[in-house]
Design a protein around this motif. Structure first.
Motif, PDB file in Angstrom:
ATOM      1  N   ALA A  31       0.767  -1.275   0.063  1.00  0.00           N
ATOM      2  CA  ALA A  31       0.104   0.158   0.049  1.00  0.00           C
ATOM      3  C   ALA A  31       0.941   1.290  -0.088  1.00  0.00           C
ATOM      4  CB  ALA A  31      -0.947   0.092   1.173  1.00  0.00           C
ATOM      5  N   ILE A  32       2.038   1.255   0.708  1.00  0.00           N
ATOM      6  CA  ILE A  32       2.816   2.457   0.857  1.00  0.00           C
ATOM      7  C   ILE A  32       3.564   2.500  -0.496  1.00  0.00           C
ATOM      8  CG2 ILE A  32       4.884   3.209   1.868  1.00  0.00           C
ATOM      9  CD1 ILE A  32       4.037   1.924   4.398  1.00  0.00           C
ATOM     10  N   VAL A  33       4.106   1.679  -1.092  1.00  0.00           N
ATOM     11  CA  VAL A  33       4.614   1.386  -2.357  1.00  0.00           C
ATOM     12  C   VAL A  33       3.706   2.182  -3.330  1.00  0.00           C
ATOM     13  CG1 VAL A  33       5.715   0.271  -4.116  1.00  0.00           C
ATOM     14  CG2 VAL A  33       6.541  -0.181  -1.845  1.00  0.00           C
ATOM     15  N   ASP A  34       2.378   1.419  -3.585  1.00  0.00           N
ATOM     16  CA  ASP A  34       1.389   2.113  -4.540  1.00  0.00           C
ATOM     17  C   ASP A  34       1.226   3.409  -4.103  1.00  0.00           C
ATOM     18  OD1 ASP A  34      -0.438   1.161  -6.279  1.00  0.00           O
ATOM     19  OD2 ASP A  34      -1.951   1.905  -4.981  1.00  0.00           O
ATOM     20  N   ARG A  37       4.096   5.523  -5.743  1.00  0.00           N
ATOM     21  CA  ARG A  37       3.714   5.444  -7.260  1.00  0.00           C
ATOM     22  C   ARG A  37       2.777   6.245  -7.742  1.00  0.00           C
ATOM     23  NH1 ARG A  37       3.437   0.409  -7.617  1.00  0.00           N
ATOM     24  NH2 ARG A  37       1.174   0.282  -7.838  1.00  0.00           N
ATOM     25  N   ASP A  38       1.651   6.232  -7.082  1.00  0.00           N
ATOM     26  CA  ASP A  38       0.634   7.242  -7.442  1.00  0.00           C
ATOM     27  C   ASP A  38       0.951   8.592  -7.103  1.00  0.00           C
ATOM     28  OD1 ASP A  38      -0.840   5.002  -7.990  1.00  0.00           O
ATOM     29  OD2 ASP A  38      -1.869   5.058  -6.076  1.00  0.00           O
ATOM     30  N   SER A  39       1.643   8.824  -6.251  1.00  0.00           N
ATOM     31  CA  SER A  39       2.099  10.328  -5.866  1.00  0.00           C
ATOM     32  C   SER A  39       3.169  10.524  -6.676  1.00  0.00           C
ATOM     33  CB  SER A  39       2.664  10.316  -4.629  1.00  0.00           C
ATOM     34  OG  SER A  39       3.007  11.599  -4.217  1.00  0.00           O
ATOM     35  N   ASP A  40       4.088   9.888  -7.368  1.00  0.00           N
ATOM     36  CA  ASP A  40       4.858  10.198  -8.509  1.00  0.00           C
ATOM     37  C   ASP A  40       3.955  10.488  -9.714  1.00  0.00           C
ATOM     38  OD1 ASP A  40       7.058   9.787  -6.524  1.00  0.00           O
ATOM     39  OD2 ASP A  40       7.859   8.052  -7.389  1.00  0.00           O
ATOM     40  N   SER A  41       3.185   9.635 -10.238  1.00  0.00           N
ATOM     41  CA  SER A  41       2.552   9.767 -11.219  1.00  0.00           C
ATOM     42  C   SER A  41       1.934  11.117 -11.316  1.00  0.00           C
ATOM     43  CB  SER A  41       1.548   8.489 -11.406  1.00  0.00           C
ATOM     44  OG  SER A  41       0.656   8.708 -12.544  1.00  0.00           O
ATOM     45  N   ALA A  42       1.188  11.407 -10.114  1.00  0.00           N
ATOM     46  CA  ALA A  42       0.338  12.662  -9.982  1.00  0.00           C
ATOM     47  C   ALA A  42       1.396  13.852 -10.040  1.00  0.00           C
ATOM     48  CB  ALA A  42      -0.486  12.924  -8.799  1.00  0.00           C
ATOM     49  N   THR A  43       2.533  13.951  -9.599  1.00  0.00           N
ATOM     50  CA  THR A  43       3.588  14.797  -9.428  1.00  0.00           C
ATOM     51  C   THR A  43       3.977  15.061 -11.000  1.00  0.00           C
ATOM     52  OG1 THR A  43       4.251  14.543  -7.394  1.00  0.00           O
ATOM     53  CG2 THR A  43       5.752  15.665  -8.702  1.00  0.00           C
ATOM     54  N   ARG A 161       9.513  16.514  -0.770  1.00  0.00           N
ATOM     55  CA  ARG A 161       8.551  17.078  -0.708  1.00  0.00           C
ATOM     56  C   ARG A 161       7.128  15.819  -1.014  1.00  0.00           C
ATOM     57  NH1 ARG A 161       5.601  22.144  -0.879  1.00  0.00           N
ATOM     58  NH2 ARG A 161       7.432  23.159  -1.193  1.00  0.00           N
ATOM     59  N   ILE A 162       7.647  15.316  -2.043  1.00  0.00           N
ATOM     60  CA  ILE A 162       6.776  14.009  -2.062  1.00  0.00           C
ATOM     61  C   ILE A 162       6.795  12.754  -1.128  1.00  0.00           C
ATOM     62  CG2 ILE A 162       6.591  12.053  -3.853  1.00  0.00           C
ATOM     63  CD1 ILE A 162       8.011  13.606  -6.007  1.00  0.00           C
ATOM     64  N   GLY A 163       7.900  12.955  -0.412  1.00  0.00           N
ATOM     65  CA  GLY A 163       7.901  12.007   0.780  1.00  0.00           C
ATOM     66  C   GLY A 163       7.017  12.487   1.905  1.00  0.00           C
TER      67      GLY A 163
END
Length: 522
Positions: A31-34, A37-43, A161-163
């Protein structure tokens, strides 16, 4: 439970908790990895949108062609950066010279990163460790009115910031994980508690040993055993080999409908030594309820084979009947002899001779008639004995003039004695209830069938009583007597015959057995 042994329920609890913990932990990591990944994609989508929007603005191209691009673009890019949450927005010349930056000290210096694709007219994203640290950035070209690239725009968000964004979502993920783990612990404990109750807290080795011992005992005992659970009353939980043999049960699961008809509706309460007659056997049946923790959990049906013993008892009854007949005849003969002697002593010679010869002639006439019409000595002797027995009990037993039997076939002599003896005994018992007690026996052959008809002066049996009597030794008698009609019915079924009860013109039981053709199983 033996000391040092862990119960099956506890082993299952520990194993289940371990498996669930691993699964939940793995799910949490995924869930954390996902989420990352979702956060990176949105960024990526966000930085591309901001960079492209700024590059396509007419004011951006005009500012790049002005004398002081920084003075025009720096305030505007900072406003946009702060509004959108970007870590940097850099507008640069095609030679990498920065016109804007979140850190004013870096303005005028060269942009660190890849721009070749942007110079070729493409918009792209990359992860790059720049002046603010690792970041996800996008680079896109800026065109003038003639379509020439006059500059580049890069927007980016640092990994830090993403973290932080992902970290803000961690409490929710961890809360769901904790709730799932708590539910897993509770459900595992409830399952363990149920399993402990069902296995009585025994360890796997103890359960295996108990099963092996019980299985060996069930298959080795010489008494039929059938167990019906309360939760599944129509399908037997346990059926041993002896029960299958005695009841002719099929292989596989045994349903209540597979039992002989008389055993299908037995009371779940205790039954002691109840006699049941099947097609081939006489069985003694017992039932006992099994209780655990104050409630009935099953009904145990035990079956013993009484066939051979019943056969011996039948023969013994016949011999006893013969002995009783001889005793009564000896008693009568002694009385007659005393009478003759007294007449002689009184000088009444003619009367003595007449008395002695008349009784002898009557007995001899009956014997001669039976021996002449019934060519089976055992049957003739049986009928003579029954006549004496009946007379001693106050019942007049007669053998009809229609009686004629050359052979008892297809019955053996023993079977014929069982058949006629039991029918006659039942008729004598029934006749005793009437004032003028009588029994009439007829044995002859009609249309290639051996027909035995025994009539009496009793009230007869109703259809329901006759069905019970022929099906399971129904009787009001004690000491397991009253099996006569059931044994007769069993014998008749083996030879493919019929047995019926009549009530008009008098009470009678009629048995017909084919002498030729198909015979039943013996």
């Amino acid at each position: 439970m033996t000391a040092g042994r862990v119960s099956l329920a506890r082993q299952v609890l520990v194993l289940q908790l371990l498996v669930l913990t691993i699964v939940i932990a793995a799910g949490t990591v995924l869930a954390i990895v996902d989420a990352r990944r979702d956060s990176d994609s949105a960024t990526r989508e966000e930085v591309v949108g901001i960079a492209v929007s700024l590059a396509q603005a007419r004011s951006t191209a005009d500012a790049l062609q002005s004398a002081d691009p920084t003075a025009i673009l720096q305030p505007e890019t900072e406003r946009i950066r702060l509004a959108t949450g970007m870590d940097f927005i850099v507008v640069m010349a095609p030679d990498r010279t920065r016109y804007t930056h979140a850190n004013p000290e870096l303005i005028g210096q060269l942009f660190s990163g890849n721009i070749d694709q942007a110079l070729a007219g493409e918009t792209f994203t990359e992860t790059y460790a720049g002046s603010l640290g690792p970041s996800i950035r996008s680079v896109t070209p800026v065109y003038d009115d003639g379509g020439a690239i006059v500059g580049l725009v890069s927007a980016g968000v640092t990994r830090a910031r993403i973290g932080e964004q992902v970290t803000r979502g961690l409490p929710i993920i961890l809360g769901i994980t904790a709730a799932g783990l708590a539910m897993a612990v509770v459900s595992s404990w409830l399952l363990s508690r149920r399993l402990r109750r069902q296995t009585h807290g025994m360890a796997p080795d103890e359960l295996r040993t108990m099963y092996e011992h019980n299985d060996a005992v069930l298959h080795s005992i010489h008494e039929g055993l059938v167990v019906f659970g309360v939760d599944s009353p129509d399908v037997a939980d346990v059926v041993n080999d002896e029960a299958r043999r005695l009841l002719d049960l099929p292989a596989g699961p045994v349903r209540r409908t597979d039992l002989p008809e008389s055993m299908r509706d037995l009371s779940p309460l205790s039954i002691r030594d109840e006699m049941h007659v099947t097609t081939n056997r006489v069985l003694v049946v017992n039932t006992d309820p099994v209780e655990f923790d104050g409630r009935v959990v099953a009904t145990v049906l035990t079956i013993r084979d009484h066939t051979e013993l019943q056969s011996v008892m039948g023969e013994l009854d016949s011999v006893r009947g013969f002995a009783e007949s001889l005793r009564s005849q000896a008693h009568e003969s002694a009385n007659r002899l005393h009478t003759v002697i007294t007449m002689v002593e009184l000088g009444r010679y003619d009367d003595a001779v007449q008395f002695a010869t008349s009784e002898l002639a009557l007995s001899q006439h009956l014997i001669d008639r039976l021996m002449g019409s019934v060519h089976e000595p055992a049957l003739a002797a049986l009928l003579l004995g029954k006549i004496g027995q009946a007379a001693e009990r106050g019942v007049e037993l007669s053998v009809s003039e229609e009686t004629a039997l050359a052979s008892s076939a297809p019955l053996s002599t023993t079977e014929a004695v069982t058949l006629i003896g039991n029918l006659t005994d039942n008729a004598i018992d029934a006749a005793l209830s009437s004032a003028d007690a009588w029994v009439e026996v007829t044995v002859h052959e009609v249309d290639s069938q051996l027909v035995v008809r025994v009539a009496d002066s009793g009230p007869g049996l109703s259809t329901e009583q006759f069905a019970k009597a022929t099906g399971r030794g129904y009787s009001t008698k004690e000491d397991h007597r009253g099996l006569g009609l059931a044994l007769v019915s069993q014998l008749v079924a083996r030879h493919g015959g019929t047995i019926v009860a009549e009530q008009e013109p008098e009470a009678a039981v009629v048995v017909s057995i084919p002498r030729t053709g198909t015979r039943g199983r013996r």
